[in-house]
Design a protein around this motif. Structure first.
Motif, PDB file in Angstrom:
ATOM      1  N   ALA A 270     -37.504 147.568 -29.252  1.00  0.00           N
ATOM      2  CA  ALA A 270     -38.032 148.939 -29.235  1.00  0.00           C
ATOM      3  C   ALA A 270     -39.166 149.091 -28.226  1.00  0.00           C
ATOM      4  CB  ALA A 270     -38.532 149.313 -30.633  1.00  0.00           C
ATOM      5  N   GLY A 271     -39.094 150.131 -27.424  1.00  0.00           N
ATOM      6  CA  GLY A 271     -40.160 150.436 -26.473  1.00  0.00           C
ATOM      7  C   GLY A 271     -40.193 149.540 -25.248  1.00  0.00           C
ATOM      8  N   ARG A 272     -39.197 148.656 -25.130  1.00  0.00           N
ATOM      9  CA  ARG A 272     -39.189 147.722 -23.996  1.00  0.00           C
ATOM     10  C   ARG A 272     -38.171 148.180 -22.971  1.00  0.00           C
ATOM     11  NH1 ARG A 272     -41.451 142.583 -25.624  1.00  0.00           N
ATOM     12  NH2 ARG A 272     -41.060 142.010 -23.467  1.00  0.00           N
ATOM     13  N   SER A 273     -38.535 148.131 -21.685  1.00  0.00           N
ATOM     14  CA  SER A 273     -37.536 148.442 -20.656  1.00  0.00           C
ATOM     15  C   SER A 273     -37.384 147.277 -19.684  1.00  0.00           C
ATOM     16  CB  SER A 273     -37.927 149.729 -19.923  1.00  0.00           C
ATOM     17  OG  SER A 273     -39.264 149.619 -19.480  1.00  0.00           O
ATOM     18  N   ASP A 274     -38.034 146.136 -20.009  1.00  0.00           N
ATOM     19  CA  ASP A 274     -37.944 144.959 -19.132  1.00  0.00           C
ATOM     20  C   ASP A 274     -36.872 143.973 -19.593  1.00  0.00           C
ATOM     21  OD1 ASP A 274     -39.389 144.501 -21.489  1.00  0.00           O
ATOM     22  OD2 ASP A 274     -40.519 142.841 -20.611  1.00  0.00           O
ATOM     23  N   ILE A 275     -36.202 144.276 -20.710  1.00  0.00           N
ATOM     24  CA  ILE A 275     -35.191 143.365 -21.265  1.00  0.00           C
ATOM     25  C   ILE A 275     -33.821 143.717 -20.696  1.00  0.00           C
ATOM     26  CG2 ILE A 275     -34.001 142.682 -23.397  1.00  0.00           C
ATOM     27  CD1 ILE A 275     -36.688 143.260 -24.861  1.00  0.00           C
ATOM     28  N   GLY A 276     -33.196 142.726 -20.061  1.00  0.00           N
ATOM     29  CA  GLY A 276     -31.861 142.968 -19.511  1.00  0.00           C
ATOM     30  C   GLY A 276     -30.781 142.349 -20.375  1.00  0.00           C
ATOM     31  N   GLY A 277     -31.172 141.339 -21.193  1.00  0.00           N
ATOM     32  CA  GLY A 277     -30.181 140.640 -22.007  1.00  0.00           C
ATOM     33  C   GLY A 277     -30.732 140.308 -23.370  1.00  0.00           C
ATOM     34  N   LEU A 278     -29.924 140.537 -24.380  1.00  0.00           N
ATOM     35  CA  LEU A 278     -30.321 140.214 -25.753  1.00  0.00           C
ATOM     36  C   LEU A 278     -29.183 139.402 -26.362  1.00  0.00           C
ATOM     37  CD1 LEU A 278     -32.069 140.585 -28.319  1.00  0.00           C
ATOM     38  CD2 LEU A 278     -30.952 142.792 -28.657  1.00  0.00           C
ATOM     39  N   ALA A 279     -29.471 138.140 -26.682  1.00  0.00           N
ATOM     40  CA  ALA A 279     -28.443 137.280 -27.288  1.00  0.00           C
ATOM     41  C   ALA A 279     -28.842 137.010 -28.720  1.00  0.00           C
ATOM     42  CB  ALA A 279     -28.339 135.959 -26.539  1.00  0.00           C
ATOM     43  N   MET A 280     -27.863 136.973 -29.626  1.00  0.00           N
ATOM     44  CA  MET A 280     -28.170 136.672 -31.017  1.00  0.00           C
ATOM     45  C   MET A 280     -27.104 135.819 -31.658  1.00  0.00           C
ATOM     46  SD  MET A 280     -26.783 139.430 -33.579  1.00  0.00           S
ATOM     47  CE  MET A 280     -25.934 138.053 -34.319  1.00  0.00           C
ATOM     48  N   PHE A 281     -27.531 135.082 -32.696  1.00  0.00           N
ATOM     49  CA  PHE A 281     -26.597 134.315 -33.511  1.00  0.00           C
ATOM     50  C   PHE A 281     -26.937 134.586 -34.961  1.00  0.00           C
ATOM     51  CE2 PHE A 281     -25.576 130.759 -36.212  1.00  0.00           C
ATOM     52  CZ  PHE A 281     -24.250 130.531 -35.888  1.00  0.00           C
ATOM     53  N   ALA A 282     -25.912 134.809 -35.769  1.00  0.00           N
ATOM     54  CA  ALA A 282     -26.126 134.955 -37.208  1.00  0.00           C
ATOM     55  C   ALA A 282     -25.267 133.920 -37.911  1.00  0.00           C
ATOM     56  CB  ALA A 282     -25.751 136.359 -37.670  1.00  0.00           C
ATOM     57  N   GLY A 283     -25.843 133.216 -38.889  1.00  0.00           N
ATOM     58  CA  GLY A 283     -25.101 132.246 -39.690  1.00  0.00           C
ATOM     59  C   GLY A 283     -24.831 132.852 -41.066  1.00  0.00           C
ATOM     60  N   LEU A 284     -23.577 132.702 -41.542  1.00  0.00           N
ATOM     61  CA  LEU A 284     -23.172 133.266 -42.831  1.00  0.00           C
ATOM     62  C   LEU A 284     -22.687 132.164 -43.761  1.00  0.00           C
ATOM     63  CD1 LEU A 284     -20.896 136.172 -41.464  1.00  0.00           C
ATOM     64  CD2 LEU A 284     -23.375 136.164 -41.651  1.00  0.00           C
ATOM     65  N   VAL A 285     -22.642 132.448 -45.044  1.00  0.00           N
ATOM     66  CA  VAL A 285     -22.119 131.478 -46.016  1.00  0.00           C
ATOM     67  C   VAL A 285     -20.588 131.520 -45.950  1.00  0.00           C
ATOM     68  CG1 VAL A 285     -21.994 130.775 -48.435  1.00  0.00           C
ATOM     69  CG2 VAL A 285     -24.077 131.845 -47.550  1.00  0.00           C
ATOM     70  N   ARG A 286     -20.001 130.389 -45.538  1.00  0.00           N
ATOM     71  CA  ARG A 286     -18.542 130.266 -45.424  1.00  0.00           C
ATOM     72  C   ARG A 286     -17.988 129.861 -46.792  1.00  0.00           C
ATOM     73  NH1 ARG A 286     -18.650 126.713 -41.183  1.00  0.00           N
ATOM     74  NH2 ARG A 286     -19.135 125.138 -42.720  1.00  0.00           N
ATOM     75  N   ASP A 287     -16.794 130.340 -47.128  1.00  0.00           N
ATOM     76  CA  ASP A 287     -16.292 130.080 -48.486  1.00  0.00           C
ATOM     77  C   ASP A 287     -15.414 128.833 -48.597  1.00  0.00           C
ATOM     78  OD1 ASP A 287     -13.874 130.841 -47.410  1.00  0.00           O
ATOM     79  OD2 ASP A 287     -13.520 132.494 -48.799  1.00  0.00           O
ATOM     80  N   PHE A 288     -15.531 127.925 -47.631  1.00  0.00           N
ATOM     81  CA  PHE A 288     -14.786 126.666 -47.761  1.00  0.00           C
ATOM     82  C   PHE A 288     -15.554 125.531 -47.106  1.00  0.00           C
ATOM     83  CE2 PHE A 288     -13.262 126.210 -43.416  1.00  0.00           C
ATOM     84  CZ  PHE A 288     -13.295 127.514 -42.949  1.00  0.00           C
ATOM     85  N   VAL A 289     -15.209 124.300 -47.507  1.00  0.00           N
ATOM     86  CA  VAL A 289     -15.813 123.088 -46.963  1.00  0.00           C
ATOM     87  C   VAL A 289     -14.804 122.455 -46.032  1.00  0.00           C
ATOM     88  CG1 VAL A 289     -16.643 120.780 -47.556  1.00  0.00           C
ATOM     89  CG2 VAL A 289     -17.110 122.670 -49.089  1.00  0.00           C
ATOM     90  N   GLY A 290     -15.254 121.911 -44.947  1.00  0.00           N
ATOM     91  CA  GLY A 290     -14.355 121.167 -44.064  1.00  0.00           C
ATOM     92  C   GLY A 290     -13.833 121.999 -42.922  1.00  0.00           C
ATOM     93  N   LYS A 291     -12.765 121.487 -42.288  1.00  0.00           N
ATOM     94  CA  LYS A 291     -12.283 122.066 -41.029  1.00  0.00           C
ATOM     95  C   LYS A 291     -11.646 123.436 -41.217  1.00  0.00           C
ATOM     96  CE  LYS A 291      -9.540 119.704 -38.366  1.00  0.00           C
ATOM     97  NZ  LYS A 291      -8.841 118.456 -38.072  1.00  0.00           N
ATOM     98  N   ASP A 292     -10.789 123.567 -42.194  1.00  0.00           N
ATOM     99  CA  ASP A 292     -10.172 124.869 -42.426  1.00  0.00           C
ATOM    100  C   ASP A 292     -10.004 125.107 -43.915  1.00  0.00           C
ATOM    101  OD1 ASP A 292      -7.564 123.803 -43.267  1.00  0.00           O
ATOM    102  OD2 ASP A 292      -7.414 123.160 -41.184  1.00  0.00           O
ATOM    103  N   LYS A 293      -9.683 126.329 -44.234  1.00  0.00           N
ATOM    104  CA  LYS A 293      -9.625 126.754 -45.620  1.00  0.00           C
ATOM    105  C   LYS A 293      -8.555 126.012 -46.421  1.00  0.00           C
ATOM    106  CE  LYS A 293     -10.411 131.029 -48.043  1.00  0.00           C
ATOM    107  NZ  LYS A 293     -10.917 132.394 -47.887  1.00  0.00           N
ATOM    108  N   ALA A 294      -7.438 125.710 -45.752  1.00  0.00           N
ATOM    109  CA  ALA A 294      -6.327 125.054 -46.442  1.00  0.00           C
ATOM    110  C   ALA A 294      -6.698 123.632 -46.864  1.00  0.00           C
ATOM    111  CB  ALA A 294      -5.106 125.025 -45.533  1.00  0.00           C
ATOM    112  N   ALA A 295      -7.451 122.932 -45.986  1.00  0.00           N
ATOM    113  CA  ALA A 295      -7.746 121.518 -46.241  1.00  0.00           C
ATOM    114  C   ALA A 295      -8.956 121.324 -47.151  1.00  0.00           C
ATOM    115  CB  ALA A 295      -7.994 120.803 -44.913  1.00  0.00           C
ATOM    116  N   GLY A 296      -9.849 122.293 -47.182  1.00  0.00           N
ATOM    117  CA  GLY A 296     -11.122 122.057 -47.856  1.00  0.00           C
ATOM    118  C   GLY A 296     -11.241 122.705 -49.216  1.00  0.00           C
ATOM    119  N   ALA A 297     -12.312 122.337 -49.913  1.00  0.00           N
ATOM    120  CA  ALA A 297     -12.609 122.920 -51.215  1.00  0.00           C
ATOM    121  C   ALA A 297     -13.223 124.307 -51.052  1.00  0.00           C
ATOM    122  CB  ALA A 297     -13.587 122.012 -51.954  1.00  0.00           C
ATOM    123  N   GLU A 298     -13.052 125.121 -52.060  1.00  0.00           N
ATOM    124  CA  GLU A 298     -13.612 126.466 -52.013  1.00  0.00           C
ATOM    125  C   GLU A 298     -15.089 126.468 -52.383  1.00  0.00           C
ATOM    126  OE1 GLU A 298     -11.734 129.849 -53.834  1.00  0.00           O
ATOM    127  OE2 GLU A 298      -9.788 129.100 -53.160  1.00  0.00           O
TER     128      GLU A 298
END
Lengths: 83, 154
Positions: free
Chosen positions: B20-48
């Protein structure tokens, strides 16, 4: 010396926090861990594999040879898994 | 800026506030981490996973996050940066962490964002315990995360 335990170390030791007075020959992190392991079966179990135990002294990561002294806050925890 | 909190956050509102109020920013990068509903590589192989409880070390957490953020600002010319990390019980699909970096150019924003996540993963004192169908389970540190963090060592 104030000790803090987190995650499964807290569960195995059965306490989140305690104040201890180790014997005078305990002057390093490594010596403190060795002494703690003798304090009961929960401690021995929690500290049997030190490759999965991390230590912070006064909220800074510390290694086995780093000094500990009376009045320090020493935290024991597993490798971190945030993010 | 860093924040450690139990409550959820609104990604859009946070990013708006950061720029907000900034005009010197040309790039804004973000990462959000969420709670995944399985353990391991993929849903089929892992526990819920139905939920996860995040424990942290109050005091050291804030200190470490501030140090990590300061380090990113030393390495890249950032216009603004933000780390929000939640703790407590979070159900699958909930937001855990937000990292955002703003810079004049995108390369710095992208790199700093990745650096912050890699360092946070391996050096901020948080621990996750997952609730699975077979009971609670402490998440173990992943050697892959150490390798990712190591690439920034210099």
């Amino acid at each position: 010396m104030k000790l803090l335990y987190f995650a499964w170390l807290r569960q195995r030791i059965g306490s989140a926090e305690e104040t201890v007075t180790p014997p005078p020959e305990v002057t390093t992190v490594g010596e403190l861990l060795a002494w703690l392991a003798t304090r009961g079966p929960g401690y021995a179990e929690a500290l049997k594999d030190l490759s999965v135990v991390r230590v912070a002294v006064n909220q800074e990561f510390a290694q086995s040879g780093d000094p500990v002294k009376a009045g320090d806050e020493v935290a024991l925890f597993p490798p971190v898994t945030g993010g | 800026m860093i924040r450690v909190q139990r409550e959820d956050f609104d990604i859009g509102a946070e990013l708006d506030k950061l720029t907000a109020g900034r005009s010197d920013i040309g790039g804004l990068a973000m990462f959000a981490g969420l709670v995944r509903d399985f353990v391991g590589k993929d849903k089929a192989a892992g526990a819920e996973v139905s939920a996860m409880t995040l424990e942290h070390y109050p005091g050291m957490t804030e200190k470490r996050l501030a140090e990590i953020e300061a380090e990113a600002n030393k390495r890249w010319p950032l216009s603004a940066s933000l780390i929000i990390h939640r703790y407590g019980k979070l159900t699958a699909g909930e937001r855990i962490v937000l990292v955002a970096c703003a810079a004049a150019h995108r390369e710095d924003a992208f790199a700093a964002c990745q650096f912050l996540m890699d360092w946070l993963k391996t050096s901020a004192p948080f621990w996750k315990q997952e609730d699975t169908a077979t009971g609670p389970r402490w998440v173990e540190a992943d050697a892959k995360d150490d390798a990712l963090a190591a690439r920034w060592k210099k």
